[in-house]
Design a protein around this motif. Structure first.
Motif, PDB file in Angstrom:
ATOM      1  N   ILE A 119       0.956  -1.179  -0.057  1.00  0.00           N
ATOM      2  CA  ILE A 119      -0.094   0.024  -0.046  1.00  0.00           C
ATOM      3  C   ILE A 119       0.837   1.431   0.026  1.00  0.00           C
ATOM      4  O   ILE A 119       1.955   1.096   0.958  1.00  0.00           O
ATOM      5  N   MET A 120       0.391   2.185  -0.875  1.00  0.00           N
ATOM      6  CA  MET A 120       1.364   3.343  -0.837  1.00  0.00           C
ATOM      7  C   MET A 120       0.582   4.437  -1.291  1.00  0.00           C
ATOM      8  O   MET A 120      -0.668   4.417  -1.897  1.00  0.00           O
ATOM      9  N   GLY A 121       1.210   5.886  -1.079  1.00  0.00           N
ATOM     10  CA  GLY A 121       0.499   6.802  -1.774  1.00  0.00           C
ATOM     11  C   GLY A 121       0.782   7.247  -3.107  1.00  0.00           C
ATOM     12  O   GLY A 121       1.690   6.556  -3.680  1.00  0.00           O
ATOM     13  N   ARG A 122       0.047   8.290  -3.800  1.00  0.00           N
ATOM     14  CA  ARG A 122       0.467   8.546  -5.087  1.00  0.00           C
ATOM     15  C   ARG A 122       1.958   8.898  -5.510  1.00  0.00           C
ATOM     16  O   ARG A 122       2.681   8.634  -6.330  1.00  0.00           O
ATOM     17  N   LYS A 123       2.606   9.750  -4.727  1.00  0.00           N
ATOM     18  CA  LYS A 123       3.591  10.265  -4.806  1.00  0.00           C
ATOM     19  C   LYS A 123       4.766   9.126  -4.451  1.00  0.00           C
ATOM     20  O   LYS A 123       5.842   9.068  -5.573  1.00  0.00           O
ATOM     21  N   THR A 124       4.780   8.329  -3.779  1.00  0.00           N
ATOM     22  CA  THR A 124       5.417   6.951  -3.539  1.00  0.00           C
ATOM     23  C   THR A 124       5.388   6.119  -5.114  1.00  0.00           C
ATOM     24  O   THR A 124       6.369   5.804  -5.726  1.00  0.00           O
ATOM     25  N   PHE A 125       4.098   6.092  -5.520  1.00  0.00           N
ATOM     26  CA  PHE A 125       4.033   5.322  -6.506  1.00  0.00           C
ATOM     27  C   PHE A 125       4.720   5.885  -7.860  1.00  0.00           C
ATOM     28  O   PHE A 125       5.439   5.533  -8.731  1.00  0.00           O
ATOM     29  N   GLU A 126       4.471   7.058  -8.065  1.00  0.00           N
ATOM     30  CA  GLU A 126       5.014   8.035  -8.800  1.00  0.00           C
ATOM     31  C   GLU A 126       6.642   7.953  -8.740  1.00  0.00           C
ATOM     32  O   GLU A 126       7.427   8.252  -9.986  1.00  0.00           O
ATOM     33  N   SER A 127       7.113   7.761  -7.615  1.00  0.00           N
ATOM     34  CA  SER A 127       8.652   7.602  -7.508  1.00  0.00           C
ATOM     35  C   SER A 127       9.158   6.416  -7.983  1.00  0.00           C
ATOM     36  O   SER A 127      10.351   6.187  -7.996  1.00  0.00           O
ATOM     37  N   LEU A 128       8.602   5.352  -8.164  1.00  0.00           N
ATOM     38  CA  LEU A 128       8.890   3.937  -8.615  1.00  0.00           C
ATOM     39  C   LEU A 128       9.285   3.874  -9.991  1.00  0.00           C
ATOM     40  O   LEU A 128       9.183   4.744 -10.922  1.00  0.00           O
ATOM     41  N   PRO A 129      10.229   3.199 -10.371  1.00  0.00           N
ATOM     42  CA  PRO A 129      11.170   3.039 -11.699  1.00  0.00           C
ATOM     43  C   PRO A 129       9.877   2.882 -12.620  1.00  0.00           C
ATOM     44  O   PRO A 129       9.058   1.960 -12.732  1.00  0.00           O
TER      45      PRO A 129
ATOM     46  N   GLY B 176       4.220   7.211   1.505  1.00  0.00           N
ATOM     47  CA  GLY B 176       5.191   7.921   2.060  1.00  0.00           C
ATOM     48  C   GLY B 176       4.807   8.470   3.269  1.00  0.00           C
ATOM     49  O   GLY B 176       3.924   7.908   4.027  1.00  0.00           O
ATOM     50  N   GLU B 177       5.196   9.670   3.632  1.00  0.00           N
ATOM     51  CA  GLU B 177       4.829  10.161   5.053  1.00  0.00           C
ATOM     52  C   GLU B 177       3.589  10.095   5.399  1.00  0.00           C
ATOM     53  O   GLU B 177       3.337   9.820   6.415  1.00  0.00           O
ATOM     54  N   GLN B 178       2.377  10.817   4.654  1.00  0.00           N
ATOM     55  CA  GLN B 178       1.256  10.989   5.051  1.00  0.00           C
ATOM     56  C   GLN B 178       0.669   9.522   5.099  1.00  0.00           C
ATOM     57  O   GLN B 178      -0.061   9.091   6.140  1.00  0.00           O
ATOM     58  N   ILE B 179       0.823   8.519   4.396  1.00  0.00           N
ATOM     59  CA  ILE B 179       0.486   7.219   4.136  1.00  0.00           C
ATOM     60  C   ILE B 179       0.784   6.439   5.408  1.00  0.00           C
ATOM     61  O   ILE B 179       0.081   5.644   6.171  1.00  0.00           O
ATOM     62  N   TYR B 180       1.991   6.573   5.735  1.00  0.00           N
ATOM     63  CA  TYR B 180       2.523   6.037   7.133  1.00  0.00           C
ATOM     64  C   TYR B 180       1.885   6.301   8.075  1.00  0.00           C
ATOM     65  O   TYR B 180       1.341   5.564   9.091  1.00  0.00           O
TER      66      TYR B 180
END
Length: 164
Positions: free
Chosen positions: A43-53, A101-105
């Motif tokens: 489970i991740m937020g949008r920004k974390t997903f966008e940071s994936l390769p 990321g931070e908010q999702i954590y």
């Protein structure tokens, strides 16, 4: 939820990133992350997903993104709120890992019972942080690896925390 975990890499100040990226890439930490999350749910937020390769879902994992702006597409499920996530994963017997990321954590931490923390013994410049589990009385370290070092001489170890 018994199978809801967090996995995170933090520095001395419990910082997790800066400018939308990790503070340091440690190959052994990436292997550790993969070994824990492979064939499970992330489970991740949008920004974390966008940071994936390549902005692609993590391979061999069921990827869930919590976002109000994204749409579901192949190999990726988008949920609009935490209740939608819980409804989706409640019937699963797989391990579930919150990966940022931070908010999702911060949103999921109250529901998690285990945290897999890569503790990096260095202080980086950062703009994103994880709550310091050492200062939250419900959380305690249940195991820790040996101390390892990066090529740059920065020490790190793998810690497991349990709530309860």
């Amino acid at each position: 939820m018994r199978n809801l975990n967090i996995i995170v890499a933090v520095d001395n100040n419990w910082a997790i990133g800066s400018g939308g990226d990790l503070q340091i890439k440690i190959p052994e930490d990436m292997k550790y992350f993969k070994s824990k999350t492979i064939n499970n749910i992330v489970i991740m937020g949008r920004k974390t997903f966008e940071s994936l390769p390549g902005q692609k879902p993590l391979k061999d994992r069921f990827n869930i993104v919590l976002s109000n702006t994204m749409h579901t597409f192949y190999e990726l499920i988008v949920c609009k709120d935490i209740n939608e996530v819980f409804n989706l994963v409640s019937v699963s017997d797989k391990e579930i890992f919150v990966i940022g990321g931070e908010q999702i954590y911060k949103l999921f931490l109250p529901y998690c019972h285990k945290a897999f923390v890569t503790k990096i013994y260095h202080s980086f410049t950062a703009d994103k942080f994880f709550p310091n589990l050492d200062q939250i009385k419900e959380w305690s370290v249940t195991s820790e690896s040996n101390l390892f070092y990066t090529k740059e001489g920065i020490g790190y170890r793998f810690l497991e925390y349990m709530k309860g």
